[in-house]
Design a protein around this motif. Structure first.
Motif, PDB file in Angstrom:
ATOM      1  N   ASP A  72       0.819  -1.211   0.000  1.00 62.04           N
ATOM      2  CA  ASP A  72       0.000   0.000   0.000  1.00 62.04           C
ATOM      3  C   ASP A  72       0.856   1.266   0.000  1.00 62.04           C
ATOM      4  OD1 ASP A  72      -2.155  -1.675   0.021  1.00 62.04           O
ATOM      5  OD2 ASP A  72      -2.654  -1.375   2.133  1.00 62.04           O
ATOM      6  N   TYR A  73       2.028   1.195   0.609  1.00 60.80           N
ATOM      7  CA  TYR A  73       2.918   2.357   0.647  1.00 60.80           C
ATOM      8  C   TYR A  73       3.369   2.742  -0.763  1.00 60.80           C
ATOM      9  CZ  TYR A  73       7.108   5.162   1.531  1.00 60.80           C
ATOM     10  OH  TYR A  73       8.060   6.153   1.522  1.00 60.80           O
ATOM     11  N   PHE A  74       3.696   1.749  -1.573  1.00 57.95           N
ATOM     12  CA  PHE A  74       4.202   2.024  -2.921  1.00 57.95           C
ATOM     13  C   PHE A  74       3.086   2.160  -3.960  1.00 57.95           C
ATOM     14  CE2 PHE A  74       8.049   0.105  -0.994  1.00 57.95           C
ATOM     15  CZ  PHE A  74       8.936   1.143  -1.257  1.00 57.95           C
ATOM     16  N   ASP A  75       1.837   1.864  -3.584  1.00 58.66           N
ATOM     17  CA  ASP A  75       0.697   2.048  -4.484  1.00 58.66           C
ATOM     18  C   ASP A  75       0.201   3.485  -4.346  1.00 58.66           C
ATOM     19  OD1 ASP A  75      -1.847   2.079  -5.746  1.00 58.66           O
ATOM     20  OD2 ASP A  75      -2.067  -0.063  -5.405  1.00 58.66           O
ATOM     21  N   ASP A  76       0.171   4.241  -5.444  1.00 56.07           N
ATOM     22  CA  ASP A  76      -0.223   5.651  -5.354  1.00 56.07           C
ATOM     23  C   ASP A  76      -1.735   5.855  -5.295  1.00 56.07           C
ATOM     24  OD1 ASP A  76      -0.750   4.870  -7.934  1.00 56.07           O
ATOM     25  OD2 ASP A  76       0.464   6.408  -8.916  1.00 56.07           O
ATOM     26  N   GLY A  77      -2.507   4.742  -5.189  1.00 54.28           N
ATOM     27  CA  GLY A  77      -3.956   4.865  -5.119  1.00 54.28           C
ATOM     28  C   GLY A  77      -4.559   4.470  -3.782  1.00 54.28           C
ATOM     29  N   ILE A  78      -3.718   4.213  -2.785  1.00 55.67           N
ATOM     30  CA  ILE A  78      -4.226   3.826  -1.460  1.00 55.67           C
ATOM     31  C   ILE A  78      -3.147   4.135  -0.425  1.00 55.67           C
ATOM     32  CG2 ILE A  78      -3.372   1.436  -1.642  1.00 55.67           C
ATOM     33  CD1 ILE A  78      -5.874   0.536  -0.088  1.00 55.67           C
ATOM     34  N   ASP A  79      -3.565   4.436   0.803  1.00 59.23           N
ATOM     35  CA  ASP A  79      -2.631   4.690   1.904  1.00 59.23           C
ATOM     36  C   ASP A  79      -2.648   3.519   2.881  1.00 59.23           C
ATOM     37  OD1 ASP A  79      -1.565   7.294   1.279  1.00 59.23           O
ATOM     38  OD2 ASP A  79      -3.553   8.113   1.698  1.00 59.23           O
ATOM     39  N   GLY A 124      -8.241   0.551  17.874  1.00 55.59           N
ATOM     40  CA  GLY A 124      -8.633   1.151  16.609  1.00 55.59           C
ATOM     41  C   GLY A 124      -7.719   0.763  15.459  1.00 55.59           C
ATOM     42  N   ILE A 125      -7.887   1.481  14.362  1.00 56.32           N
ATOM     43  CA  ILE A 125      -7.110   1.230  13.144  1.00 56.32           C
ATOM     44  C   ILE A 125      -6.355   2.502  12.792  1.00 56.32           C
ATOM     45  CG2 ILE A 125      -7.214   0.616  10.694  1.00 56.32           C
ATOM     46  CD1 ILE A 125      -9.912  -0.798  11.376  1.00 56.32           C
ATOM     47  N   GLY A 126      -5.032   2.423  12.775  1.00 55.49           N
ATOM     48  CA  GLY A 126      -4.203   3.579  12.491  1.00 55.49           C
ATOM     49  C   GLY A 126      -4.185   3.910  11.004  1.00 55.49           C
ATOM     50  N   LEU A 127      -4.351   5.181  10.674  1.00 58.28           N
ATOM     51  CA  LEU A 127      -4.356   5.654   9.286  1.00 58.28           C
ATOM     52  C   LEU A 127      -3.026   6.351   9.011  1.00 58.28           C
ATOM     53  CD1 LEU A 127      -7.948   7.224   9.240  1.00 58.28           C
ATOM     54  CD2 LEU A 127      -7.289   4.839   8.804  1.00 58.28           C
ATOM     55  N   PHE A 128      -2.380   5.972   7.933  1.00 58.20           N
ATOM     56  CA  PHE A 128      -1.062   6.497   7.597  1.00 58.20           C
ATOM     57  C   PHE A 128      -1.113   7.296   6.296  1.00 58.20           C
ATOM     58  CE2 PHE A 128      -0.031   3.293  10.606  1.00 58.20           C
ATOM     59  CZ  PHE A 128       1.234   3.576  11.106  1.00 58.20           C
ATOM     60  N   LYS A 129      -0.286   8.312   6.244  1.00 55.68           N
ATOM     61  CA  LYS A 129      -0.004   9.027   4.996  1.00 55.68           C
ATOM     62  C   LYS A 129       1.431   8.683   4.651  1.00 55.68           C
ATOM     63  CE  LYS A 129      -1.051  12.029   1.744  1.00 55.68           C
ATOM     64  NZ  LYS A 129      -2.150  11.759   0.788  1.00 55.68           N
ATOM     65  N   GLY A 130       1.609   7.844   3.626  1.00 59.55           N
ATOM     66  CA  GLY A 130       2.931   7.269   3.418  1.00 59.55           C
ATOM     67  C   GLY A 130       3.242   6.358   4.586  1.00 59.55           C
ATOM     68  N   ALA A 131       4.354   6.588   5.264  1.00 59.36           N
ATOM     69  CA  ALA A 131       4.720   5.776   6.433  1.00 59.36           C
ATOM     70  C   ALA A 131       4.524   6.535   7.735  1.00 59.36           C
ATOM     71  CB  ALA A 131       6.172   5.316   6.302  1.00 59.36           C
ATOM     72  N   LYS A 132       3.793   7.653   7.696  1.00 60.45           N
ATOM     73  CA  LYS A 132       3.598   8.492   8.874  1.00 60.45           C
ATOM     74  C   LYS A 132       2.178   8.343   9.409  1.00 60.45           C
ATOM     75  CE  LYS A 132       4.080  13.309  10.417  1.00 60.45           C
ATOM     76  NZ  LYS A 132       4.389  14.692   9.996  1.00 60.45           N
ATOM     77  N   TYR A 133       2.074   8.025  10.703  1.00 64.00           N
ATOM     78  CA  TYR A 133       0.767   7.899  11.360  1.00 64.00           C
ATOM     79  C   TYR A 133       0.088   9.275  11.432  1.00 64.00           C
ATOM     80  CZ  TYR A 133      -2.624   7.107  15.147  1.00 64.00           C
ATOM     81  OH  TYR A 133      -3.768   7.033  15.905  1.00 64.00           O
ATOM     82  N   ILE A 134      -1.198   9.314  11.022  1.00 65.91           N
ATOM     83  CA  ILE A 134      -1.943  10.572  10.999  1.00 65.91           C
ATOM     84  C   ILE A 134      -3.067  10.596  12.043  1.00 65.91           C
ATOM     85  CG2 ILE A 134      -3.346  12.136   9.597  1.00 65.91           C
ATOM     86  CD1 ILE A 134      -0.421  11.960   8.709  1.00 65.91           C
ATOM     87  N   ASN A 135      -3.884   9.557  12.062  1.00 68.43           N
ATOM     88  CA  ASN A 135      -5.040   9.503  12.963  1.00 68.43           C
ATOM     89  C   ASN A 135      -5.506   8.061  13.029  1.00 68.43           C
ATOM     90  OD1 ASN A 135      -7.236  10.416  14.605  1.00 68.43           O
ATOM     91  ND2 ASN A 135      -7.305  12.331  13.449  1.00 68.43           N
ATOM     92  N   LYS A 136      -6.639   7.831  13.655  1.00 68.08           N
ATOM     93  CA  LYS A 136      -7.128   6.450  13.755  1.00 68.08           C
ATOM     94  C   LYS A 136      -8.646   6.387  13.674  1.00 68.08           C
ATOM     95  CE  LYS A 136      -7.710   6.131  18.772  1.00 68.08           C
ATOM     96  NZ  LYS A 136      -7.431   5.368  19.983  1.00 68.08           N
ATOM     97  N   ILE A 137      -9.128   5.221  13.247  1.00 64.00           N
ATOM     98  CA  ILE A 137     -10.552   4.876  13.305  1.00 64.00           C
ATOM     99  C   ILE A 137     -10.807   4.274  14.680  1.00 64.00           C
ATOM    100  CG2 ILE A 137     -12.379   3.430  12.334  1.00 64.00           C
ATOM    101  CD1 ILE A 137     -11.466   5.605  10.419  1.00 64.00           C
ATOM    102  N   GLN A 138     -11.851   4.754  15.361  1.00 64.15           N
ATOM    103  CA  GLN A 138     -12.171   4.247  16.695  1.00 64.15           C
ATOM    104  C   GLN A 138     -12.559   2.764  16.633  1.00 64.15           C
ATOM    105  OE1 GLN A 138     -11.672   5.903  19.520  1.00 64.15           O
ATOM    106  NE2 GLN A 138     -10.987   7.699  18.335  1.00 64.15           N
ATOM    107  N   PRO A 139     -12.238   1.988  17.680  1.00 66.44           N
ATOM    108  CA  PRO A 139     -12.492   0.539  17.638  1.00 66.44           C
ATOM    109  C   PRO A 139     -13.947   0.166  17.393  1.00 66.44           C
ATOM    110  CG  PRO A 139     -11.866   1.278  19.858  1.00 66.44           C
ATOM    111  CD  PRO A 139     -11.586   2.402  18.937  1.00 66.44           C
ATOM    112  N   GLN A 140     -14.894   0.969  17.889  1.00 56.24           N
ATOM    113  CA  GLN A 140     -16.311   0.641  17.695  1.00 56.24           C
ATOM    114  C   GLN A 140     -16.763   0.835  16.248  1.00 56.24           C
ATOM    115  OE1 GLN A 140     -15.122   3.023  19.701  1.00 56.24           O
ATOM    116  NE2 GLN A 140     -16.298   4.924  19.568  1.00 56.24           N
ATOM    117  N   ASP A 141     -15.938   1.524  15.449  1.00 51.58           N
ATOM    118  CA  ASP A 141     -16.298   1.764  14.040  1.00 51.58           C
ATOM    119  C   ASP A 141     -15.441   0.945  13.082  1.00 51.58           C
ATOM    120  OD1 ASP A 141     -18.195   3.704  14.783  1.00 51.58           O
ATOM    121  OD2 ASP A 141     -16.653   5.260  14.885  1.00 51.58           O
ATOM    122  N   SER A 142     -14.654   0.022  13.610  1.00 51.95           N
ATOM    123  CA  SER A 142     -13.693  -0.693  12.769  1.00 51.95           C
ATOM    124  C   SER A 142     -14.359  -1.574  11.716  1.00 51.95           C
ATOM    125  CB  SER A 142     -12.761  -1.541  13.640  1.00 51.95           C
ATOM    126  OG  SER A 142     -13.503  -2.480  14.401  1.00 51.95           O
TER     127      SER A 142
END
Length: 367
Positions: free
Chosen positions: A174-181, A198-216
């Motif tokens: 996913d890191y090297f695919d330019d259509g998904i993070d 929760g589920i950590g959301l990355f931009k490239g290899a940098k953590y940005i935010n997360k999806i809460q566990p109840q919404d996973s």
């Protein structure tokens, strides 16, 4: 005949002695199963390695080595000075990254692991909400080994689709695919347990935010197809007339359509059909009546679709395409058009509509 017996005896002796030699070597090896990394204020890494000990007299059953170093390879040299075992990474199963390091970015550490042929691309990756080394150091009373506890928790939750399965291979893909993070599960210590956070959301290899566990699970619907899993849906209502449903045996199918006007993208529709069996229903209706079932399906569909659209707006606000909308947009245009577009800047402004349609496969026996 005598000569053949001598040859067979020599062959058996060599085989036995070879086996004994291998056993002695194995006893001297330290198989690193889990490693954790935290970023320190001085720029160094706080690194820990957990090594199982096959000794019935040892209560905990593992050896934990910690150090401060610039990289995992430098840490391995430091660890070798602290143990009589020869440390090997071929059995590495989990890599834990503390939040401080994940927020800085993980590509330097991933590059180190990616270049090591002894490390499997199937090693699982997760982010610790807090200090990864502190979590790995702690011994949980009801679990024999913390590293094994984490490994089993991640495998079980991924199987039930509460979190995506993320290995070095998936993250790199996913890191090297330019259509998904990329994404990664987040865990944390909670009293005497380790829980999914929760589920950590990355931009490239940098953590940005997360999806809460109840919404996973809603995130799982948007990210792709899956089988199995369960979800509880609370539809609210007045006191005494609250309505909630528990589904299991879920089966979801996702379809993404890109609507364009010339070269301009007007809308991306994410359509998901989810089928499941009702495990528990609390509400005023009777599910053996078709009218009640259809009304309930519509309520659940509207409720989950609302959550999915909020989640999509959340990802657009954080500029992370964690469900792969870009892959479908890329497939709808020419290579030149895609390369001429800055998807990172375009994604937050695209109109994305999520439509989650729930269907009840069976409702069990009515009370």
């Amino acid at each position: 005949m005598a000569r053949n017996r001598i040859i067979l005896a020599l062959f058996a002796a060599v085989t036995i002695l070879s086996g004994c030699g291998d056993q002695r070597v194995l006893e001297r090896l330290g198989f690193i199963e889990t490693q954790s990394f935290d970023l320190l204020p001085n720029g160094l890494l706080h690194i820990a390695s957990s090594i199982p000990i096959a000794d019935p007299d040892v209560k905990i059953g593992r050896k934990l080595l910690t150090t401060e170093a610039k990289s995992s390879k430098e840490a391995k040299i430091e660890f070798s000075r602290k143990t009589s075992l020869t440390l090997v990474s071929g059995q590495l199963r989990n890599i834990l990254y503390g939040m401080s390091l994940a927020q800085r970015g993980l590509m330097e550490e991933f590059d180190t692991f990616g270049r090591d042929p002894a490390i499997s691309p199937q090693v699982k990756i997760s982010v610790v909400n807090g200090s990864a080394v502190s979590l790995l150091e702690k011994n949980f009373r009801q679990h024999p080994r913390t590293d094994k506890y984490i490994d089993r928790l991640l495998m079980k939750e991924a199987k039930e689709h509460s979190i995506p399965k993320v290995t070095l291979y998936e993250f790199f893909r996913d890191y090297f695919d330019d259509g998904i993070d990329p994404v990664a599960p987040v865990i944390k210590e909670e009293k005497e347990n380790i829980v999914i956070d929760g589920i950590g959301l990355f931009k490239g290899a940098k953590y940005i935010n997360k999806i809460q566990p109840q919404d996973s699970l809603v995130f799982g619907f948007l990210r792709g197809n899956f089988r199995h899993g369960s979800i509880s849906v609370d539809l609210g209502g007045d006191e005494g007339r609250r309505e909630s449903v528990m589904f299991n045996s879920l089966n979801s199918k996702r379809n993404v359509k890109v609507r364009k006007q010339g070269t301009r993208i007007e809308e991306v529709a994410v359509n998901v059909v989810v089928k499941g069996s009702v495990l528990e229903y609390i509400g005023p209706g009777r599910l053996d009546e078709e009218k009640v079932r259809i009304e309930l399906e519509n309520k659940i569909s509207e409720h989950i679709s609302g959550k999915a659209n909020q989640m999509m707006k959340f990802m657009q606000k954080n500029e992370v395409d964690s469900v792969g909308i870009g892959k479908y947009v890329r497939n709808s245009m020419t290579y030149e058009q895609w390369k001429g577009m800055d998807w990172g800047q375009e994604f937050p402004n695209i109109r994305v509509k999520c439509n989650i349609r729930f269907k009840i496969k069976d409702s069990g026996r009515a009370a």
